[in-house]
Design a protein around this motif. Sequence first.
Motif, PDB file in Angstrom:
ATOM      1  N   SER A  93     -22.562  18.756  23.953  1.00 34.65           N
ATOM      2  CA  SER A  93     -23.772  18.033  24.316  1.00 34.65           C
ATOM      3  C   SER A  93     -24.937  18.563  23.503  1.00 34.65           C
ATOM      4  O   SER A  93     -24.818  19.555  22.783  1.00 34.65           O
ATOM      5  CB  SER A  93     -24.054  18.188  25.821  1.00 34.65           C
ATOM      6  N   SER A  94     -26.084  17.896  23.622  1.00 31.30           N
ATOM      7  CA  SER A  94     -27.294  18.348  22.937  1.00 31.30           C
ATOM      8  C   SER A  94     -28.510  17.819  23.681  1.00 31.30           C
ATOM      9  O   SER A  94     -28.436  16.819  24.405  1.00 31.30           O
ATOM     10  CB  SER A  94     -27.305  17.868  21.486  1.00 31.30           C
ATOM     11  N   THR A  95     -29.625  18.489  23.522  1.00 31.05           N
ATOM     12  CA  THR A  95     -30.855  18.058  24.158  1.00 31.05           C
ATOM     13  C   THR A  95     -31.525  16.970  23.325  1.00 31.05           C
ATOM     14  O   THR A  95     -31.202  16.777  22.150  1.00 31.05           O
ATOM     15  CB  THR A  95     -31.825  19.241  24.325  1.00 31.05           C
ATOM     16  N   ASP A  96     -32.491  16.293  23.937  1.00 25.85           N
ATOM     17  CA  ASP A  96     -33.207  15.230  23.227  1.00 25.85           C
ATOM     18  C   ASP A  96     -33.958  15.780  22.017  1.00 25.85           C
ATOM     19  O   ASP A  96     -34.071  15.108  20.984  1.00 25.85           O
ATOM     20  CB  ASP A  96     -34.182  14.533  24.183  1.00 25.85           C
ATOM     21  N   VAL A  97     -34.479  17.007  22.165  1.00 30.32           N
ATOM     22  CA  VAL A  97     -35.208  17.604  21.043  1.00 30.32           C
ATOM     23  C   VAL A  97     -34.268  17.833  19.862  1.00 30.32           C
ATOM     24  O   VAL A  97     -34.617  17.565  18.708  1.00 30.32           O
ATOM     25  CB  VAL A  97     -35.867  18.932  21.480  1.00 30.32           C
ATOM     26  N   ALA A  98     -33.061  18.310  20.142  1.00 36.64           N
ATOM     27  CA  ALA A  98     -32.084  18.535  19.066  1.00 36.64           C
ATOM     28  C   ALA A  98     -31.724  17.224  18.377  1.00 36.64           C
ATOM     29  O   ALA A  98     -31.586  17.168  17.146  1.00 36.64           O
ATOM     30  CB  ALA A  98     -30.829  19.197  19.638  1.00 36.64           C
ATOM     31  N   LYS A  99     -31.583  16.158  19.148  1.00 37.62           N
ATOM     32  CA  LYS A  99     -31.264  14.857  18.568  1.00 37.62           C
ATOM     33  C   LYS A  99     -32.427  14.335  17.710  1.00 37.62           C
ATOM     34  O   LYS A  99     -32.215  13.605  16.743  1.00 37.62           O
ATOM     35  CB  LYS A  99     -30.929  13.860  19.670  1.00 37.62           C
TER      36      LYS A  99
END
Length: 341
Positions: free
Chosen positions: A249-255
Amino acid sequence: MVLAYYVSMLALSLLCCAIYFFIKRKYFPFRYATVFILALLSQFCYVLLALSKDVREALVIYKFLYIGGCFLPLAGLFMILSVCKIELPKWVRFLLVLFSGATYCLVLSAGYSPLFYKSVDIEFKNGVTVLVKDYGPLHILFYIEIGIFLVLTISAVVYGWIEKPNASRKNLVLGSCLEIIAIIAFFVGRIFTKDVEWMALADLIIEIGFLFIMNNIGLYTVDDMVSSSIFADGGFGYISLDFKKRYLSSTDVAKKFIPEIADNHADHHIEDEELRMLFEGWIDEFKENNASQNHKFKNGDTEYYVRVSFLYDGMKKRGYLLEIAKEAINHPVPAPVETKI
């Protein structure tokens, strides 16, 4: 023999509940607990029903048993929606709860009205009490409820599989199998014999299956797995991978920093080959040196700094955490925090 079957199912269900509360994490919504509570209630009612001595007692126990029958499919649906990362509007959730509640109100009419059961009696078979029912005209609504929730659950799984790449596909497959087992136990099991309630076994299998799902579910919501004091700063992004270097998974900031990972499928290796080679190289270096350091990474015209650390679930290492920022990362590596139950 039949009584021993029900008692064994109850004991194992109680064990599943104990395991659930042992592995419980702060990111588990209450709806997860309802699956285990309702299943345990049903198992308890199967034992009480087997030991009941008269029709009135058996009917009252059967009404408690139907709490699980009417609301467990709903709880399972909500849990599958959570796995699929599908958020229903509040009014839709309310209507689903209202529908289950209305069906259960029909169950409560048994003994007072012929709508759900025209008549009930008891028989003693294989050393246990069996409730003999003559179904009323509105009993079919219970089957309709089961069918509707089955269709909704399968639809959620299909939608999650196609439209939600961050949803864990192995959890989706497991959730689908649990639904199929429940339907087979309820409908097909009765074709062979009505002397034993196969739903007791199905409920236990569902509990065990959900334990497997819940043991991993936090890994696919990385914002729940990092220290809240660090994550509160929107300047940091996080990407989680398991020990096989598969994307979780990843956070919105990472995306936002690295748009290429937004459509990456959970439980698969990073699909962008250049990114995959970079990430795996940094992880290998972290494993070899057992120390975190800043790695420069340029995406387009912007430079980022990436640091690798372990991904913790409570005190247990579950994979790797890639921390991304536009400036060199100098704060301490997040330490494992014991989650209070």
